[in-house]
Design a protein around this motif. Structure first.
Motif, PDB file in Angstrom:
ATOM      1  N   TYR A 456      -6.150   6.169 -10.189  1.00  0.00           N
ATOM      2  CA  TYR A 456      -6.366   7.445 -10.886  1.00  0.00           C
ATOM      3  C   TYR A 456      -5.185   7.712 -11.806  1.00  0.00           C
ATOM      4  CZ  TYR A 456      -6.966  12.457 -11.684  1.00  0.00           C
ATOM      5  OH  TYR A 456      -7.111  13.697 -12.261  1.00  0.00           O
ATOM      6  N   MET A 457      -5.479   8.093 -13.045  1.00  0.00           N
ATOM      7  CA  MET A 457      -4.454   8.396 -14.027  1.00  0.00           C
ATOM      8  C   MET A 457      -4.542   9.884 -14.391  1.00  0.00           C
ATOM      9  SD  MET A 457      -3.789   6.682 -17.792  1.00  0.00           S
ATOM     10  CE  MET A 457      -3.679   5.034 -17.135  1.00  0.00           C
ATOM     11  N   PRO A 458      -3.823  10.761 -13.661  1.00  0.00           N
ATOM     12  CA  PRO A 458      -3.927  12.202 -13.921  1.00  0.00           C
ATOM     13  C   PRO A 458      -3.408  12.596 -15.294  1.00  0.00           C
ATOM     14  CG  PRO A 458      -2.165  11.740 -12.354  1.00  0.00           C
ATOM     15  CD  PRO A 458      -2.902  10.462 -12.560  1.00  0.00           C
ATOM     16  N   VAL A 459      -2.349  11.930 -15.755  1.00  0.00           N
ATOM     17  CA  VAL A 459      -1.811  12.133 -17.095  1.00  0.00           C
ATOM     18  C   VAL A 459      -1.550  10.767 -17.707  1.00  0.00           C
ATOM     19  CG1 VAL A 459      -0.796  14.396 -16.603  1.00  0.00           C
ATOM     20  CG2 VAL A 459       0.539  12.330 -16.193  1.00  0.00           C
ATOM     21  N   LYS A 460      -1.250  10.747 -18.977  1.00  0.00           N
ATOM     22  CA  LYS A 460      -1.167   9.499 -19.720  1.00  0.00           C
ATOM     23  C   LYS A 460      -0.189   8.500 -19.116  1.00  0.00           C
ATOM     24  CE  LYS A 460      -0.185   7.675 -24.345  1.00  0.00           C
ATOM     25  NZ  LYS A 460       0.203   8.014 -25.742  1.00  0.00           N
ATOM     26  N   ASN A 461       0.972   8.956 -18.660  1.00  0.00           N
ATOM     27  CA  ASN A 461       2.028   8.047 -18.240  1.00  0.00           C
ATOM     28  C   ASN A 461       2.121   7.854 -16.735  1.00  0.00           C
ATOM     29  OD1 ASN A 461       2.867   7.750 -20.928  1.00  0.00           O
ATOM     30  ND2 ASN A 461       4.135   9.586 -20.805  1.00  0.00           N
ATOM     31  N   LEU A 462       1.172   8.375 -15.972  1.00  0.00           N
ATOM     32  CA  LEU A 462       1.256   8.321 -14.515  1.00  0.00           C
ATOM     33  C   LEU A 462      -0.006   7.694 -13.936  1.00  0.00           C
ATOM     34  CD1 LEU A 462       2.971   9.170 -12.044  1.00  0.00           C
ATOM     35  CD2 LEU A 462       1.636  11.292 -11.994  1.00  0.00           C
ATOM     36  N   ILE A 463       0.167   6.679 -13.085  1.00  0.00           N
ATOM     37  CA  ILE A 463      -0.954   6.015 -12.421  1.00  0.00           C
ATOM     38  C   ILE A 463      -0.768   6.139 -10.917  1.00  0.00           C
ATOM     39  CG2 ILE A 463      -2.168   3.829 -12.037  1.00  0.00           C
ATOM     40  CD1 ILE A 463      -1.283   2.914 -14.766  1.00  0.00           C
ATOM     41  N   CYS A 464      -1.827   6.602 -10.259  1.00  0.00           N
ATOM     42  CA  CYS A 464      -1.819   6.730  -8.804  1.00  0.00           C
ATOM     43  C   CYS A 464      -2.801   5.715  -8.226  1.00  0.00           C
ATOM     44  CB  CYS A 464      -2.225   8.147  -8.397  1.00  0.00           C
ATOM     45  SG  CYS A 464      -2.421   8.369  -6.614  1.00  0.00           S
ATOM     46  N   SER A 465      -2.328   4.898  -7.269  1.00  0.00           N
ATOM     47  CA  SER A 465      -3.176   3.899  -6.617  1.00  0.00           C
ATOM     48  C   SER A 465      -3.160   4.141  -5.111  1.00  0.00           C
ATOM     49  CB  SER A 465      -2.674   2.482  -6.911  1.00  0.00           C
ATOM     50  OG  SER A 465      -2.681   2.212  -8.294  1.00  0.00           O
ATOM     51  N   VAL A 466      -4.361   4.149  -4.514  1.00  0.00           N
ATOM     52  CA  VAL A 466      -4.487   4.370  -3.078  1.00  0.00           C
ATOM     53  C   VAL A 466      -5.557   3.431  -2.545  1.00  0.00           C
ATOM     54  CG1 VAL A 466      -5.006   6.023  -1.240  1.00  0.00           C
ATOM     55  CG2 VAL A 466      -3.889   6.805  -3.331  1.00  0.00           C
ATOM     56  N   TYR A 467      -5.292   2.801  -1.401  1.00  0.00           N
ATOM     57  CA  TYR A 467      -6.364   2.070  -0.736  1.00  0.00           C
ATOM     58  C   TYR A 467      -6.210   2.167   0.777  1.00  0.00           C
ATOM     59  CZ  TYR A 467      -3.518  -2.132   0.407  1.00  0.00           C
ATOM     60  OH  TYR A 467      -2.592  -3.011   0.921  1.00  0.00           O
ATOM     61  N   GLY A 468      -7.333   2.011   1.454  1.00  0.00           N
ATOM     62  CA  GLY A 468      -7.366   1.958   2.900  1.00  0.00           C
ATOM     63  C   GLY A 468      -8.265   0.820   3.331  1.00  0.00           C
ATOM     64  N   ASP A 469      -7.839   0.090   4.349  1.00  0.00           N
ATOM     65  CA  ASP A 469      -8.610  -1.048   4.834  1.00  0.00           C
ATOM     66  C   ASP A 469      -8.652  -0.990   6.359  1.00  0.00           C
ATOM     67  OD1 ASP A 469     -10.049  -3.473   4.685  1.00  0.00           O
ATOM     68  OD2 ASP A 469      -8.232  -4.628   5.079  1.00  0.00           O
ATOM     69  N   TYR A 470      -9.861  -0.841   6.890  1.00  0.00           N
ATOM     70  CA  TYR A 470     -10.043  -0.868   8.340  1.00  0.00           C
ATOM     71  C   TYR A 470     -10.632  -2.224   8.714  1.00  0.00           C
ATOM     72  CZ  TYR A 470     -11.991  -0.158  12.975  1.00  0.00           C
ATOM     73  OH  TYR A 470     -12.307  -0.300  14.312  1.00  0.00           O
ATOM     74  N   PHE A 471     -10.060  -2.882   9.722  1.00  0.00           N
ATOM     75  CA  PHE A 471     -10.535  -4.211  10.108  1.00  0.00           C
ATOM     76  C   PHE A 471     -10.554  -4.327  11.625  1.00  0.00           C
ATOM     77  CE2 PHE A 471      -6.095  -4.190   8.724  1.00  0.00           C
ATOM     78  CZ  PHE A 471      -5.423  -4.527   9.884  1.00  0.00           C
ATOM     79  N   LYS A 472     -11.415  -5.212  12.091  1.00  0.00           N
ATOM     80  CA  LYS A 472     -11.454  -5.518  13.523  1.00  0.00           C
ATOM     81  C   LYS A 472     -11.788  -6.984  13.716  1.00  0.00           C
ATOM     82  CE  LYS A 472     -16.227  -3.827  14.209  1.00  0.00           C
ATOM     83  NZ  LYS A 472     -17.067  -2.896  15.013  1.00  0.00           N
ATOM     84  N   PHE A 473     -11.338  -7.500  14.860  1.00  0.00           N
ATOM     85  CA  PHE A 473     -11.519  -8.904  15.208  1.00  0.00           C
ATOM     86  C   PHE A 473     -12.324  -8.968  16.493  1.00  0.00           C
ATOM     87  CE2 PHE A 473      -7.307  -8.252  13.258  1.00  0.00           C
ATOM     88  CZ  PHE A 473      -7.521  -8.891  12.048  1.00  0.00           C
ATOM     89  N   LEU A 493       2.694   5.554  -6.749  1.00  0.00           N
ATOM     90  CA  LEU A 493       2.768   6.276  -8.017  1.00  0.00           C
ATOM     91  C   LEU A 493       3.623   5.458  -8.982  1.00  0.00           C
ATOM     92  CD1 LEU A 493       3.410   9.962  -6.861  1.00  0.00           C
ATOM     93  CD2 LEU A 493       1.303   9.056  -7.849  1.00  0.00           C
ATOM     94  N   VAL A 494       3.126   5.256 -10.192  1.00  0.00           N
ATOM     95  CA  VAL A 494       3.877   4.523 -11.216  1.00  0.00           C
ATOM     96  C   VAL A 494       3.958   5.386 -12.466  1.00  0.00           C
ATOM     97  CG1 VAL A 494       4.001   2.466 -12.653  1.00  0.00           C
ATOM     98  CG2 VAL A 494       3.127   2.297 -10.320  1.00  0.00           C
ATOM     99  N   TYR A 495       5.179   5.669 -12.897  1.00  0.00           N
ATOM    100  CA  TYR A 495       5.404   6.452 -14.111  1.00  0.00           C
ATOM    101  C   TYR A 495       6.022   5.536 -15.165  1.00  0.00           C
ATOM    102  CZ  TYR A 495       7.492   9.711 -17.421  1.00  0.00           C
ATOM    103  OH  TYR A 495       7.857  10.386 -18.575  1.00  0.00           O
ATOM    104  N   THR A 496       5.452   5.542 -16.357  1.00  0.00           N
ATOM    105  CA  THR A 496       5.989   4.732 -17.451  1.00  0.00           C
ATOM    106  C   THR A 496       6.250   5.607 -18.664  1.00  0.00           C
ATOM    107  OG1 THR A 496       3.750   4.186 -18.207  1.00  0.00           O
ATOM    108  CG2 THR A 496       4.819   2.631 -16.709  1.00  0.00           C
ATOM    109  N   ALA A 503       9.036   3.695 -13.370  1.00  0.00           N
ATOM    110  CA  ALA A 503       9.487   4.088 -12.034  1.00  0.00           C
ATOM    111  C   ALA A 503       8.313   3.995 -11.071  1.00  0.00           C
ATOM    112  CB  ALA A 503      10.040   5.510 -12.060  1.00  0.00           C
ATOM    113  N   THR A 504       8.577   3.468  -9.871  1.00  0.00           N
ATOM    114  CA  THR A 504       7.529   3.252  -8.868  1.00  0.00           C
ATOM    115  C   THR A 504       7.951   3.855  -7.536  1.00  0.00           C
ATOM    116  OG1 THR A 504       6.888   1.168  -9.920  1.00  0.00           O
ATOM    117  CG2 THR A 504       6.124   1.529  -7.667  1.00  0.00           C
ATOM    118  N   LEU A 505       7.040   4.585  -6.929  1.00  0.00           N
ATOM    119  CA  LEU A 505       7.232   5.128  -5.593  1.00  0.00           C
ATOM    120  C   LEU A 505       6.065   4.662  -4.735  1.00  0.00           C
ATOM    121  CD1 LEU A 505       8.889   7.032  -3.750  1.00  0.00           C
ATOM    122  CD2 LEU A 505       7.374   8.891  -4.476  1.00  0.00           C
ATOM    123  N   ARG A 506       6.367   3.996  -3.592  1.00  0.00           N
ATOM    124  CA  ARG A 506       5.304   3.383  -2.797  1.00  0.00           C
ATOM    125  C   ARG A 506       5.503   3.633  -1.307  1.00  0.00           C
ATOM    126  NH1 ARG A 506       4.422  -3.026  -3.136  1.00  0.00           N
ATOM    127  NH2 ARG A 506       4.067  -2.433  -5.297  1.00  0.00           N
TER     128      ARG A 506
END
Length: 675
Positions: A456-473, A493-496, A503-506
């Motif tokens: 998701y890119m809320p503003v031009k210079n900011l990208i937000c990435s989120v994922y969730g993965d549920y797994f079972k064996f 969050l990545v700001y350019t 700048a990256t915050l993870r």
């Protein structure tokens, strides 16, 4: 510490730089570092971009197969691109890509060095002389060694390394774009004899590839890779997995490719081709015969059995040399594909046969493992782009045993929002020696999972990435004596700001289940938690000076034991010259992790095509300096000096790799001659 000050002094006096292609893949390698296996050669990524920088892709005359080679383009972006051209549009300027859904300014800026809209030079009638004069020749010689002596090189009784401590690579490549390519690669690893009776140079790889010979689109004799579908049925070589870029869970299959890596495990050897049958149908038959490394067990009837195949490619000790090329492998089959710009449907079928019988151990988790001498696999894969939605998946079957299925959809909901939804179900008795599909486990079996991701890119210079993965064996695993499950979460969050600042915050959190420790009387599975926090920024002061800095904290906890907390702080300094023949880059890093469980991965610059991921574990300081010198028009020389100083330790490493003391130093030299 005096050495570190000296390195910094040298950096200030010289004009350092980093190959631009390596800058493009730094993030990709960082994101995949924890998923990399011993058979992955990440230099393939750098080499691929270097080729397209020299031979830009004409966007008005390209194919989906070619664009898949640009590792930062998603399959959805590629599909949207061809939908745009199908509507009668023709690009007059590369910046017109902004009109295509999914092509934001960040993607376009990455594309610019590797694409064009000009008409490339075409050789309609190739003469024999042109095969030499108009082609490109690339010769690389690489040498590296540790300055400290490892235990395996000492004159000790018992097991020891029989060769020399140097690692040497010699590679020659010939390329005539659009018509032919060839390569010859020779390599020895540290500890291996320079020549041995079985192979001469320890590792030897070669190929000859021809393109566009009438109906024959590709013909490869020698070593090659095969990559089809989503990797469930047939895939050799590197494959991306889960990462902050949610589109990485959709593979970009390349079909048949010549093999140019020095890795000794992930390739086929024989003859393969891709034939155009007309009406968008391609047929790719292949046959491969190799002798693999394996540890065999003699049976009373004078036969042999084995439980696994060696993939390390190391032949340093008497035992490793004994196991070299002890198992013959024959693989043959074909792929049939219907391919258009927005639709790909393919069927793959092949058989792999082995000289000796696979057997399993008596452990219960091995109950459904493969046994026998031959294995047949078949699979059906598809991908289809409809408007701004990319549907893809694959169904795989190991004949006489289990199934594996993967289905997913990727969509651009708006110019600011992209989503991915992926479901996978791999049976516990699905057997495949050439599978690299998306998953949590190292093997493609005994796993079910649901993955959801959002960009998701809320503003031009900011990208937000989120994922969730549920797994079972559903079945047991090594060190997991019951059915288990877990999850993985990531937010970034990545700001350019143009090309000046990034700048990256993870934050990342992963939880799995495992057997309790041996001294724990608790009989049920316990939770194992790993999580990390990262702050990273890249600041380009001007055209010459660039700083890259990271602070990362990682935590590890098993059951209710005390939480292990480790951290890594490093700063990279690059100085990019405008006209100087000398360039370089420097890293200063401090790391502190209580154990290997809390280790931290980080990208490390290297000589050309040597970029990879480093593992920071223990407590100490690490620094490296890379220098490139443009000696003459056709020749470049690289040098690398890497130093690790550990605190509160008297030895580094274990087994035959053990070094006495707290210092580990590596030097590397590389010469490249292009003619």
């Amino acid at each position: 510490m005096r050495i570190l000050y000296l390195l910094f002094f040298l950096l200030c006096r010289l004009n350092p730089s980093r190959a631009q292609e390596e800058e493009k893949i730094r993030d990709l390698i960082e994101n995949q570092a924890e998923n990399v296996t011993d058979e992955d050669d990440l230099s393939e990524l750098t080499e691929r971009l270097a080729f397209f920088r020299k031979h830009p892709i004409n966007l008005n005359q390209t194919t989906a197969e070619v664009l898949k080679s640009l590792i930062f383009l998603s399959p959805l972006q590629i599909g949207n691109f061809f939908n745009y051209l199908a509507n009668g549009n023709r690009l007059l300027d590369v910046l017109e890509l902004q009109a295509i859904p999914g092509f934001d300014t960040v993607t376009i800026s990455k594309l610019l060095p590797f694409v064009t809209i000009s008409v490339p030079k075409i050789y309609e009638h190739i003469k024999l002389r042109q095969l030499r004069t108009a082609a490109e020749h690339d010769l690389i010689l690489r040498y590296s060694t540790l300055l400290q002596q490892q235990k395996g090189f000492r004159d000790l009784p018992g097991s020891r390394y029989l060769g020399t401590p140097e690692k040497i690579l010699l590679r020659y490549r010939y390329i005539f774009p659009g018509f032919a390519s060839a390569a010859l690669i020779m390599e020895k690893d540290a500890g291996e004899p320079f020549f041995n009776k079985k192979t001469g140079m320890d590792h030897l790889s070669a190929h000859l590839a021809l393109y566009n010979l009438g109906r024959i689109r590709k013909l490869v004799v020698g070593d090659y890779s095969l990559q089809f579908g989503q990797g469930l049925t047939l895939w050799s070589g590197f494959a991306f997995g889960k990462g902050p870029d949610i589109t990485s869970v959709a593979t970009k299959d390349a079909g048949l490719k010549p093999y140019t890596s020095s890795n000794e495990a992930s390739f086929f050897r024989g003859v393969a081709s891709t034939i155009d049958l007309g009406k968008n149908i391609n047929f790719s038959p292949f046959i491969s015969y190799r002798e693999l490394d394996a540890s065999l067990k003699a049976m009373p009837d004078s036969s042999y059995t084995l439980s696994n195949i060696g993939i390390s490619g190391l032949h340093r000790t008497a035992t490793e040399l004994k196991n070299q090329k002890r198992l013959s492998q024959l693989v043959y089959g074909a792929a049939l594909q219907y391919i258009t710009d927005n639709l790909n449907i393919g069927l793959v079928s092949y058989q792999s046969a082995y000289q000796h019988l696979f057997v399993t151990g008596s452990q219960l988790y091995n109950k459904y493992s493969f046994t026998g001498k031959s294995l047949s696999n078949a699979g059906l894969h598809y991908n289809y782009t409809y408007n701004s939605i990319y549907f893809y998946g694959e169904l795989g079957k190991s004949l006489k045993s289990g199934w594996a299925i993967l289905n997913a959809a990727m969509a651009t909901l708006s110019p600011k929002t992209s989503v991915v939804l992926l479901y996978r179900n791999y049976d516990k008795d699905y057997h495949n020696f050439f599978s690299r599909a998306v998953g949590e486990a190292t093997e493609t079996n005994n796993e079910q999972g649901l993955y959801m991701g959002l960009n998701y890119m809320p503003v031009k210079n900011l990208i937000c990435s989120v994922y969730g993965d549920y797994f079972k064996f559903p079945w047991l695993k090594y060190r997991v004596d019951a059915a288990s499950s877990g999850y993985e979460l990531l937010a970034q969050l990545v700001y350019t700001k143009g090309k000046i600042l990034k700048a990256t915050l993870r934050f990342k959190r992963e939880q799995k289940q495992q057997n309790p420790d041996a001294d724990n009387s608790y009989k049920q599975l316990v939770n194992v938690l790993k999580q990390s926090y990262r702050l990273e920024w890249n600041w380009k002061i001007n055209q010459k000076i660039n700083f890259h800095q990271r602070t990362e904290i990682t935590q590890y906890q098993k059951d209710i034991n005390k939480i292990e907390t480790g951290y890594l702080i490093y700063k990279d300094v690059d100085y990019t010259p405008m006209s100087s023949p000398i360039s370089a880059n420097l890293r200063l890093a401090y790391f502190n992790t209580p154990s290997y469980n809390s280790r931290i991965y980080a990208y490390e610059d290297d000589v050309l095509y040597g970029a990879g991921s480093g593992v920071y574990s223990g407590k100490g300081i690490r620094s490296y300096l890379n220098i490139k010198y443009h000696l003459m028009k056709k020749m470049d020389i690289w040098g690398r000096y890497a130093l690790s100083l550990y605190r509160q330790t008297t030895t580094i490493g274990s087994g035959l790799d053990e070094i006495e003391g707290n210092c580990k130093t590596e030097v590397k030299f590389q010469v490249r001659y292009q003619f």
